[in-house]
Design an enzyme around this catalytic site. Structure first.
Site, PDB file in Angstrom:
ATOM      1  N   ALA A  26      72.070  33.229  32.277  1.00  0.00           N
ATOM      2  CA  ALA A  26      71.417  32.858  31.024  1.00  0.00           C
ATOM      3  C   ALA A  26      72.273  31.791  30.351  1.00  0.00           C
ATOM      4  O   ALA A  26      73.485  31.967  30.208  1.00  0.00           O
ATOM      5  CB  ALA A  26      71.266  34.076  30.121  1.00  0.00           C
TER       6      ALA A  26
ATOM      7  N   ILE B   9      76.896  33.971  32.215  1.00  0.00           N
ATOM      8  CA  ILE B   9      76.713  32.934  31.205  1.00  0.00           C
ATOM      9  C   ILE B   9      76.770  31.546  31.844  1.00  0.00           C
ATOM     10  O   ILE B   9      77.786  31.164  32.430  1.00  0.00           O
ATOM     11  CB  ILE B   9      77.782  33.031  30.102  1.00  0.00           C
ATOM     12  CG1 ILE B   9      77.894  34.473  29.578  1.00  0.00           C
ATOM     13  CG2 ILE B   9      77.460  32.056  28.975  1.00  0.00           C
ATOM     14  CD1 ILE B   9      76.613  35.031  28.994  1.00  0.00           C
ATOM     15  N   LYS B  10      75.670  30.809  31.711  1.00  0.00           N
ATOM     16  CA  LYS B  10      75.648  29.424  32.201  1.00  0.00           C
ATOM     17  C   LYS B  10      76.266  28.515  31.143  1.00  0.00           C
ATOM     18  O   LYS B  10      75.846  28.504  29.985  1.00  0.00           O
ATOM     19  CB  LYS B  10      74.215  28.974  32.493  1.00  0.00           C
ATOM     20  CG  LYS B  10      73.663  29.511  33.791  1.00  0.00           C
ATOM     21  CD  LYS B  10      72.240  29.058  34.022  1.00  0.00           C
ATOM     22  CE  LYS B  10      72.172  27.680  34.611  1.00  0.00           C
ATOM     23  NZ  LYS B  10      70.783  27.320  35.000  1.00  0.00           N
ATOM     24  N   ILE B  11      77.249  27.752  31.574  1.00  0.00           N
ATOM     25  CA  ILE B  11      78.000  26.863  30.687  1.00  0.00           C
ATOM     26  C   ILE B  11      77.943  25.447  31.256  1.00  0.00           C
ATOM     27  O   ILE B  11      78.181  25.256  32.449  1.00  0.00           O
ATOM     28  CB  ILE B  11      79.480  27.300  30.595  1.00  0.00           C
ATOM     29  CG1 ILE B  11      79.602  28.751  30.111  1.00  0.00           C
ATOM     30  CG2 ILE B  11      80.272  26.351  29.717  1.00  0.00           C
ATOM     31  CD1 ILE B  11      79.417  28.955  28.646  1.00  0.00           C
TER      32      ILE B  11
ATOM     33  N   ASN C 164      78.864  30.765  34.926  1.00  0.00           N
ATOM     34  CA  ASN C 164      78.266  29.887  35.931  1.00  0.00           C
ATOM     35  C   ASN C 164      78.287  28.476  35.359  1.00  0.00           C
ATOM     36  O   ASN C 164      77.549  28.178  34.419  1.00  0.00           O
ATOM     37  CB  ASN C 164      76.833  30.343  36.225  1.00  0.00           C
ATOM     38  CG  ASN C 164      76.086  29.406  37.164  1.00  0.00           C
ATOM     39  OD1 ASN C 164      76.655  28.445  37.680  1.00  0.00           O
ATOM     40  ND2 ASN C 164      74.808  29.672  37.369  1.00  0.00           N
TER      41      ASN C 164
END
EC number: 2.2.1.2
Length: 218
Positions: free
Chosen positions: A56, A82-84, A105
């Site tokens: 996300a 957590i998509k960063i 991620n």
């Protein structure tokens, strides 16, 4: 190799899970907005379905905002990743979150150099965008192969997610390179099943079976 679905559509995810071949899901605000769903609620619904990693994405671009959002999203489920984005503030956030045990991620990666930084920061996953790189230079798979080689050279624990996958050959080429994960749209997943010789073989088997049954009646 693990297969993730790149979608926020619950029906697509249900089908993939029922087939027994989906290991996780990647999402982003765009995919969720297309579904007309509330962001956090949809992330929770996906986690409940998959019971595997669900990426996300944060929408803040500053360090403090990304860390704050990440901590909130991590409360949704143990499966949330957590998509960063690949930026200086993003890498700083990844370092902080990794130290807190929050899975990350790093997304929007377009070079081996960026992938090195993600691994150094302790990212759980890194997502090189193969298809989008191909749009620019036709070097998407070469980039991916170089990242695999570098990670193998140094034993980085960060797993590689081949992203922006456009067709089945991307999946096969990624597998040949030893990529850990591919994340693919549902349409590409469906195409992995297909081959004209398979269809022809099934048709012939059914014709032969029909003839066999007809002969029994004689």
């Amino acid at each position: 190799m693990k297969i993730f679905l790149d979608t926020a559509n619950l029906e697509e995810i249900k089908k993939g899970v029922e087939w027994g071949i989906v290991d996780g899901v990647t999402t982003n605000p765009t995919l969720i907005s297309k579904e007309g769903a509330e962001f956090k609620q949809r992330v929770k619904e996906i986690c409940d379905l998959v019971k595997g990693p669900v990426s996300a994405e944060v929408v803040s671009l500053d360090y403090e905002g990304m860390v704050r959002e990440a901590r909130e999203l991590a409360q949704i489920s143990e499966y949330v990743v957590i998509k960063i984005p690949m930026t200086p503030d993003g890498i700083k956030a990844v370092k902080t979150l990794s130290a807190e045990g929050i899975k990350t991620n790093v997304t929007l990666v377009f070079s081996p150099a960026q992938a090195i930084l993600a691994a150094k920061a302790g990212a759980t996953y890194v997502s090189p965008f193969v298809g989008r790189m191909d749009d620019l230079s036709n070097d998407g798979m070469r980039m991916l192969g170089e990242i695999v080689e570098i990670y193998n050279n140094y034993g980085f624990e960060t797993e590689i997610i081949a992203a922006s996958i456009r067709h089945p050959m991307h999946v096969v080429e990624a597998a040949l390179m030893g990529v850990d994960i591919v994340t693919i749209p549902f349409a590409v997943l469906e195409r992995l099943f297909k081959h004209p010789m398979t269809d022809l073989g099934i048709e012939r088997f059914m014709e032969d079976w029909k003839k066999y049954l007809e002969n029994l009646k004689k």
